[in-house]
Write a protein that holds these residues in place. Structure first.
Motif, PDB file in Angstrom:
ATOM      1  N   SER A   1       0.834  -1.197   0.000  1.00 27.42           N
ATOM      2  CA  SER A   1       0.000   0.000   0.000  1.00 27.42           C
ATOM      3  C   SER A   1       0.876   1.257   0.000  1.00 27.42           C
ATOM      4  O   SER A   1       2.104   1.182   0.113  1.00 27.42           O
ATOM      5  CB  SER A   1      -0.902   0.004   1.234  1.00 27.42           C
ATOM      6  OG  SER A   1      -0.109   0.070   2.410  1.00 27.42           O
ATOM      7  N   LEU A   2       0.236   2.400  -0.104  1.00 27.03           N
ATOM      8  CA  LEU A   2       0.956   3.673  -0.095  1.00 27.03           C
ATOM      9  C   LEU A   2       1.782   3.845   1.175  1.00 27.03           C
ATOM     10  O   LEU A   2       2.904   4.370   1.140  1.00 27.03           O
ATOM     11  CB  LEU A   2      -0.043   4.830  -0.230  1.00 27.03           C
ATOM     12  CG  LEU A   2       0.529   6.250  -0.251  1.00 27.03           C
ATOM     13  CD1 LEU A   2       1.428   6.471  -1.458  1.00 27.03           C
ATOM     14  CD2 LEU A   2      -0.608   7.273  -0.244  1.00 27.03           C
ATOM     15  N   ASP A   3       1.240   3.375   2.315  1.00 25.01           N
ATOM     16  CA  ASP A   3       1.952   3.478   3.590  1.00 25.01           C
ATOM     17  C   ASP A   3       2.753   2.214   3.894  1.00 25.01           C
ATOM     18  O   ASP A   3       3.081   1.933   5.041  1.00 25.01           O
ATOM     19  CB  ASP A   3       0.995   3.810   4.733  1.00 25.01           C
ATOM     20  CG  ASP A   3      -0.196   2.866   4.811  1.00 25.01           C
ATOM     21  OD1 ASP A   3      -0.467   2.150   3.825  1.00 25.01           O
ATOM     22  OD2 ASP A   3      -0.872   2.841   5.857  1.00 25.01           O
ATOM     23  N   GLU A   4       3.063   1.449   2.842  1.00 25.81           N
ATOM     24  CA  GLU A   4       3.994   0.321   2.893  1.00 25.81           C
ATOM     25  C   GLU A   4       3.534  -0.812   3.811  1.00 25.81           C
ATOM     26  O   GLU A   4       4.322  -1.469   4.480  1.00 25.81           O
ATOM     27  CB  GLU A   4       5.400   0.811   3.283  1.00 25.81           C
ATOM     28  CG  GLU A   4       5.958   1.803   2.266  1.00 25.81           C
ATOM     29  CD  GLU A   4       7.325   2.364   2.624  1.00 25.81           C
ATOM     30  OE1 GLU A   4       7.771   2.163   3.780  1.00 25.81           O
ATOM     31  OE2 GLU A   4       7.937   3.015   1.760  1.00 25.81           O
ATOM     32  N   GLN A   5       2.222  -1.042   3.787  1.00 24.37           N
ATOM     33  CA  GLN A   5       1.663  -2.198   4.474  1.00 24.37           C
ATOM     34  C   GLN A   5       1.463  -3.326   3.456  1.00 24.37           C
ATOM     35  O   GLN A   5       1.217  -3.081   2.275  1.00 24.37           O
ATOM     36  CB  GLN A   5       0.319  -1.842   5.110  1.00 24.37           C
ATOM     37  CG  GLN A   5       0.398  -0.746   6.145  1.00 24.37           C
ATOM     38  CD  GLN A   5       1.265  -1.113   7.332  1.00 24.37           C
ATOM     39  OE1 GLN A   5       1.028  -2.130   7.981  1.00 24.37           O
ATOM     40  NE2 GLN A   5       2.269  -0.307   7.616  1.00 24.37           N
TER      41      GLN A   5
ATOM     42  N   THR B   1      -3.741   4.050   1.038  1.00 28.57           N
ATOM     43  CA  THR B   1      -3.236   3.556   2.320  1.00 28.57           C
ATOM     44  C   THR B   1      -3.980   2.268   2.691  1.00 28.57           C
ATOM     45  O   THR B   1      -5.050   1.971   2.159  1.00 28.57           O
ATOM     46  CB  THR B   1      -3.448   4.581   3.442  1.00 28.57           C
ATOM     47  OG1 THR B   1      -4.868   4.747   3.655  1.00 28.57           O
ATOM     48  CG2 THR B   1      -2.809   5.925   3.092  1.00 28.57           C
TER      49      THR B   1
END
Length: 240
Positions: A40-44, A67
């Protein structure tokens, strides 16, 4: 005995890569699964197959531009299955917390070099957190991902996902020190099966949905198959 992995949970029965699908797989008595991972955008780590959201959610945009919190507000739509409840997009952490599989094939979809490292490090943290060191294989068709796994998570087993025959899949798997080869069923011959086994590779063939093909692969002595219908595969192979 040939092992069975649920493909994206139980893709033929429940919406793919959802908690409902993975629970259905377990309820069918199949305790191994294969799934897809995006960042994801927030690196999840997001359990989702496509780069684009359109096919599975009807929404515009790409996974990497949203996100994890935003993505969890989207529901997987599968009109063909007519699933009765909404199925949010899960994170890998949520899936690890909810489903106790004996083994997981985590297919990391192609990423840039930088994002490959981020994804592999994130998998390694979750594997340690949930104490799954011996129950996870990181798989990918991407050289970038496999190189990152070699360097940043050498303690977690690796697997090459091979869909095309223009590169020798066995040689390529050995190049990245893989222990598993996830091979498209169209590439699986008895000769290639024996060659893979001689190289010490666990041969896992996908996507296998027809009972006749399941039985033929069992005759080849393939190690495992990946199927949209884990209950059907388990029943078909139960007396083999």
């Amino acid at each position: 005995m040939m092992l069975v992995y649920g493909h994206r949970g139980a893709k033929g029965i429940a919406p793919e890569n959802t908690l409902a699908g993975f629970r259905h797989c377990l309820e069918a008595g199949v305790t191994r699964c294969e799934l897809d991972l995006q960042l994801s955008l927030d690196e999840q780590l997001i359990v989702f197959h496509d780069n684009n959201l359109k096919r599975l959610t009807g929404r515009r945009g790409k996974v990497k531009h949203k996100t994890a919190a935003e993505l969890q507000h989207y529901s997987i739509r599968d009109t063909a299955l007519n699933w009765p409840t909404t199925c949010p997009i899960p994170t890998l952490a949520q899936l690890f917390a909810c489903c106790a599989f004996d083994h997981w094939q985590l297919e990391v979809k192609p990423l840039s070099r930088k994002k490959s490292v981020i994804a592999i490090k994130a998998i390694a943290r979750l594997v340690e957190q949930f104490e799954l060191q011996d129950r996870v294989t990181i798989t990918s068709s991407s050289a970038q991902v496999l190189k990152a796994a070699q360097h940043y998570a050498p303690h977690i087993s690796r697997g090459l996902v091979a869909e095309y025959g223009w590169l020798d899949p066995i040689k390529t798997a050995m190049r990245y020190q893989c222990s598993l080869l996830a091979l498209n069923w169209t590439l699986c011959t008895e000769q290639r099966t024996q060659k893979a086994k001689s190289a010490g590779l666990h041969l896992s063939v996908w996507t296998v949905n027809e009972p006749k093909l399941m039985l033929r692969l069992a005759q080849y002595e393939v190690d495992s198959l990946i199927t949209d219908f884990p209950g059907l595969a388990s029943a078909t192979l139960g007396n083999y």
